[in-house]
Design an enzyme around this catalytic site. Sequence first.
Site, PDB file in Angstrom:
ATOM      1  CG  HIS A 306     -34.529 -81.299   9.835  1.00 48.62           C
ATOM      2  ND1 HIS A 306     -33.282 -81.361   9.288  1.00 48.62           N
ATOM      3  CD2 HIS A 306     -34.352 -81.341  11.170  1.00 48.62           C
ATOM      4  CE1 HIS A 306     -32.390 -81.481  10.250  1.00 48.62           C
ATOM      5  NE2 HIS A 306     -33.005 -81.460  11.402  1.00 48.62           N
ATOM      6  CG  ASP A 363     -37.340 -79.773  18.331  1.00 51.84           C
ATOM      7  OD1 ASP A 363     -36.670 -79.225  17.444  1.00 51.84           O
ATOM      8  OD2 ASP A 363     -36.860 -80.148  19.416  1.00 51.84           O
TER       9      ASP A 363
HETATM   10  C1  SDX Z   1     -33.946 -78.814  15.095  1.00 48.58           C
HETATM   11  O1  SDX Z   1     -30.177 -78.614  11.846  1.00 48.58           O
HETATM   12  C2  SDX Z   1     -30.517 -79.583  12.680  1.00 48.58           C
HETATM   13  O2  SDX Z   1     -30.052 -80.696  12.595  1.00 48.58           O
HETATM   14  C3  SDX Z   1     -31.514 -79.181  13.788  1.00 48.58           C
HETATM   15  C4  SDX Z   1     -31.981 -80.316  14.679  1.00 48.58           C
HETATM   16  C5  SDX Z   1     -30.850 -80.870  15.521  1.00 48.58           C
HETATM   17  O3  SDX Z   1     -30.969 -82.016  15.961  1.00 48.58           O
HETATM   18  O4  SDX Z   1     -29.901 -80.079  15.826  1.00 48.58           O
HETATM   19  O5  SDX Z   1     -32.557 -81.356  13.912  1.00 48.58           O
HETATM   20  C6  SDX Z   1     -33.024 -79.805  15.691  1.00 48.58           C
HETATM   21  O6  SDX Z   1     -33.677 -77.637  15.186  1.00 48.58           O
HETATM   22  C7  SDX Z   1     -35.147 -79.298  14.332  1.00 48.58           C
HETATM   23  C8  SDX Z   1     -35.950 -78.133  13.655  1.00 48.58           C
HETATM   24  C9  SDX Z   1     -36.799 -77.456  14.738  1.00 48.58           C
HETATM   25  N1  SDX Z   1     -37.453 -76.260  14.234  1.00 48.58           N
HETATM   26  C10 SDX Z   1     -38.773 -76.253  13.938  1.00 48.58           C
HETATM   27  O7  SDX Z   1     -39.509 -77.231  14.046  1.00 48.58           O
HETATM   28  C11 SDX Z   1     -39.309 -74.883  13.526  1.00 48.58           C
HETATM   29  C12 SDX Z   1     -40.295 -75.051  12.364  1.00 48.58           C
HETATM   30  N2  SDX Z   1     -39.537 -75.490  11.203  1.00 48.58           N
HETATM   31  C13 SDX Z   1     -39.173 -74.469  10.218  1.00 48.58           C
HETATM   32  O8  SDX Z   1     -38.998 -73.183  10.723  1.00 48.58           O
HETATM   33  C14 SDX Z   1     -38.148 -74.959   9.201  1.00 48.58           C
HETATM   34  O9  SDX Z   1     -38.606 -76.152   8.718  1.00 48.58           O
HETATM   35  C15 SDX Z   1     -36.692 -75.134   9.627  1.00 48.58           C
HETATM   36  C16 SDX Z   1     -36.167 -73.935  10.312  1.00 48.58           C
HETATM   37  C17 SDX Z   1     -36.560 -76.318  10.529  1.00 48.58           C
HETATM   38  C18 SDX Z   1     -35.875 -75.409   8.349  1.00 48.58           C
HETATM   39  O10 SDX Z   1     -35.912 -74.249   7.614  1.00 48.58           O
HETATM   40  P1  SDX Z   1     -35.208 -74.166   6.154  1.00 48.58           P
HETATM   41  O11 SDX Z   1     -34.414 -75.378   5.858  1.00 48.58           O
HETATM   42  O12 SDX Z   1     -34.539 -72.836   6.067  1.00 48.58           O
HETATM   43  O13 SDX Z   1     -36.428 -74.265   5.178  1.00 48.58           O
HETATM   44  P2  SDX Z   1     -37.278 -73.036   4.696  1.00 48.58           P
HETATM   45  O14 SDX Z   1     -37.666 -72.173   5.858  1.00 48.58           O
HETATM   46  O15 SDX Z   1     -36.564 -72.405   3.555  1.00 48.58           O
HETATM   47  O16 SDX Z   1     -38.616 -73.772   4.190  1.00 48.58           O
HETATM   48  C19 SDX Z   1     -38.758 -74.234   2.851  1.00 48.58           C
HETATM   49  C20 SDX Z   1     -40.254 -74.070   2.545  1.00 48.58           C
HETATM   50  C21 SDX Z   1     -40.736 -72.625   2.744  1.00 48.58           C
HETATM   51  O17 SDX Z   1     -41.883 -72.441   1.916  1.00 48.58           O
HETATM   52  P3  SDX Z   1     -41.699 -71.776   0.443  1.00 48.58           P
HETATM   53  O18 SDX Z   1     -40.848 -70.538   0.625  1.00 48.58           O
HETATM   54  O19 SDX Z   1     -41.024 -72.872  -0.378  1.00 48.58           O
HETATM   55  O20 SDX Z   1     -43.119 -71.481  -0.002  1.00 48.58           O
HETATM   56  O21 SDX Z   1     -41.012 -74.857   3.488  1.00 48.58           O
HETATM   57  C22 SDX Z   1     -41.826 -73.996   4.281  1.00 48.58           C
HETATM   58  C23 SDX Z   1     -41.223 -72.596   4.166  1.00 48.58           C
HETATM   59  O22 SDX Z   1     -42.223 -71.617   4.374  1.00 48.58           O
HETATM   60  N3  SDX Z   1     -41.752 -74.498   5.664  1.00 48.58           N
HETATM   61  C24 SDX Z   1     -42.782 -74.550   6.502  1.00 48.58           C
HETATM   62  C25 SDX Z   1     -42.276 -75.132   7.685  1.00 48.58           C
HETATM   63  N4  SDX Z   1     -40.981 -75.396   7.534  1.00 48.58           N
HETATM   64  C26 SDX Z   1     -40.650 -74.996   6.290  1.00 48.58           C
HETATM   65  N5  SDX Z   1     -44.086 -74.160   6.367  1.00 48.58           N
HETATM   66  C27 SDX Z   1     -44.884 -74.356   7.439  1.00 48.58           C
HETATM   67  N6  SDX Z   1     -44.485 -74.917   8.609  1.00 48.58           N
HETATM   68  C28 SDX Z   1     -43.184 -75.313   8.765  1.00 48.58           C
HETATM   69  N7  SDX Z   1     -42.788 -75.840   9.920  1.00 48.58           N
END
Ligand code: SDX
Length: 429
Positions: A306, A363
Site C-alpha cells: 500500500h 483487497d
Molecule cells: C487500494 O490509495 C489507497 O488508499 C488505495 C486503497 C483505497 O482504499 O482507496 O487502499 C485501495 O487500491 C489498495 C491497493 C490495491 N492494489 C494492490 O493490491 C496491487 C498490488 N500492490 C502494489 O501494486 C503496490 O503495493 C501498490 C500499487 C498498492 C502501491 O504501490 P507504490 O506505493 O507505488 O509502491 P511501489 O510500487 O513503489 O513498491 C515499493 C516496493 C517496490 O520494490 P523495490 O522497487 O523497492 O524493489 O515494494 C514492491 C515494489 O516492487 N512492492 C511489491 C508489491 N507492492 C509493492 N512487490 C511484490 N508484491 C506487491 N504487491
Amino acid sequence: MAKTASLTLDSGNVELPVLVGTEGNRAIDITKLYRDTGYITLDDGFANTGATKSHITYINGEAGTLRYRGYRVEEIAERCDFTETSYLLIYGELPTGEQLEEFRRNIRMHTLLHEGMKLIFAGFPPEAHPMAILGSVVGALAIYSPDSLDPNNPEQVEVAIHRILAKMPTIAAFSYKQSIGQPFVYPQNHLSYCQNFLNMMFAVPSERYQVDPDFVVAMNALLVLHADHGQNCSTSTVRMVGSSTVNLFSSISAGIYALWGALHGGANEACVKMLEQIQEDGGNLGKYIDRAKDPNDPFRLMGFGHRVYKNYDPRAKVVKHICHQLFERHALKDPVFQLAQELEEVALKDPYFIERKLYPNIDFYSGIIYRMMGIPNNMFTVLFALGRLPGWIAHWREMHTDSGGSRIHRPRQLYVGPSERKFVPLIKR
Ligand code: SDX
C-alpha cells in the site's frame, strides 16, 4: 516546531509557511512558490504531495489506523450500517434517529431507474465487464437527471446525492443480471439498503427469495470498510474532474473507471484470480512469492502492499475476521481462503516483504467473502465502488463547499522535450 521552511535558491532564501494538521502532520505550503520564485516542485505519483486539506478521513500509515470524521473505522464497521456511515462521511456528524430516517427515506424514493435506461443495458454484449457498464450507466444519470446537475445549487446537490446513492446498487445489480441473461429484479423499498441490493442481485421473478441475514451484516460491514480512504487514486480523480464544476454523476463515473485499475480497486478481483491460479498450479506458494520478489517479473502479490499503510491495513484485519465468522457459521470451507492465509503467513516472514513493509490490504480477503456470497469475480470491484461511493460524494461536496469552492485542478509540468526547431516539409523528410 518551526512555523516556516527555508528554501535556498540561486535567487536567495525563500521562507515557506509550515501548516500543522489535527494529528500533528506537517505540510510545507507551496501555494505561492511559482509566483514568488518561478520554481515548481516535481513528485512522481504524488507520494509526497498533499492535494488539499480535508476534514473527512485520517489515515496513519505507520500505525495502521483509519478514522472516518474522527471515529475509528473498526468501531464504525461494528456499530453503524452503510447508510449511517454514508451520512457521517457526507455531512460530517453521526445522524440523529430523525436525520437518519429522513436520509434513508430520501434514498428509498430514488431507487428506480428511468425505464429508458434499461435500453442502455440491452445494448451491451453479455461479456461486457460490469465495471464498464457501471461507469457508462452512472455517467448516463447526468442525461436523466437534468434538474440536479448544478454543483453550486445546494438543493440540486442534495437531490443528486440521494439519486446516486439510491441508483448505484440498482445499476450494479442490473449489470450483473444483464451479464447472466436473467431478468432485472426491481428494488423493493421495504428492504434495507444492503438487503435490497442482495435481493436485486440474487432473486428471480419466478421464485420467493429470502436474503441471508448473515450476508446483509457482512455486506454492510464490507461497504463501510470501503467507504472512504483519503486522496486515493479514484477519489483524487473525482476531485480532479469535479474541480471543473461538472456535475456529481459525471465526476463519480470518472472515479469508477479509475477504481477499476488492478493497482487500485481492481486488485480484489485480481487477488482471487491470483489465488485460483496458484491453486491450479498445485498451491506452489514459493514459486509465486519468488516471482513477486523478482524485479524482472511484472507479477505482484495482488492485495499486498500500500502507498500509505506500512503496517497491516486495519480494514484487512476486519475483513479477515468476517471471513472466519461467515465460514464458521455456514460450515463452509474454501481452499482459496485457506491458501490466502498460508500466503499471508509465508509473505509476512519473508525479508523482502518485511523490509518493504508490505502487508495485506483491504483487497486481499474481500473477494473471498464476495465469492462465498455467490458474487462472481468480475463484480468484486463493482462492490468496491458501491462502498466507496459516499467517500467520493463527501470529497466532491467538501471541494465545492469548503472556503467558497475550489480552484480548477491544473498541475504544472517540467518540460524535457525538444527545444524549438525548424519545421521540415514532408517532401524533405
Ligand atoms: C487500494 O490509495 C489507497 O488508499 C488505495 C486503497 C483505497 O482504499 O482507496 O487502499 C485501495 O487500491 C489498495 C491497493 C490495491 N492494489 C494492490 O493490491 C496491487 C498490488 N500492490 C502494489 O501494486 C503496490 O503495493 C501498490 C500499487 C498498492 C502501491 O504501490 P507504490 O506505493 O507505488 O509502491 P511501489 O510500487 O513503489 O513498491 C515499493 C516496493 C517496490 O520494490 P523495490 O522497487 O523497492 O524493489 O515494494 C514492491 C515494489 O516492487 N512492492 C511489491 C508489491 N507492492 C509493492 N512487490 C511484490 N508484491 C506487491 N504487491
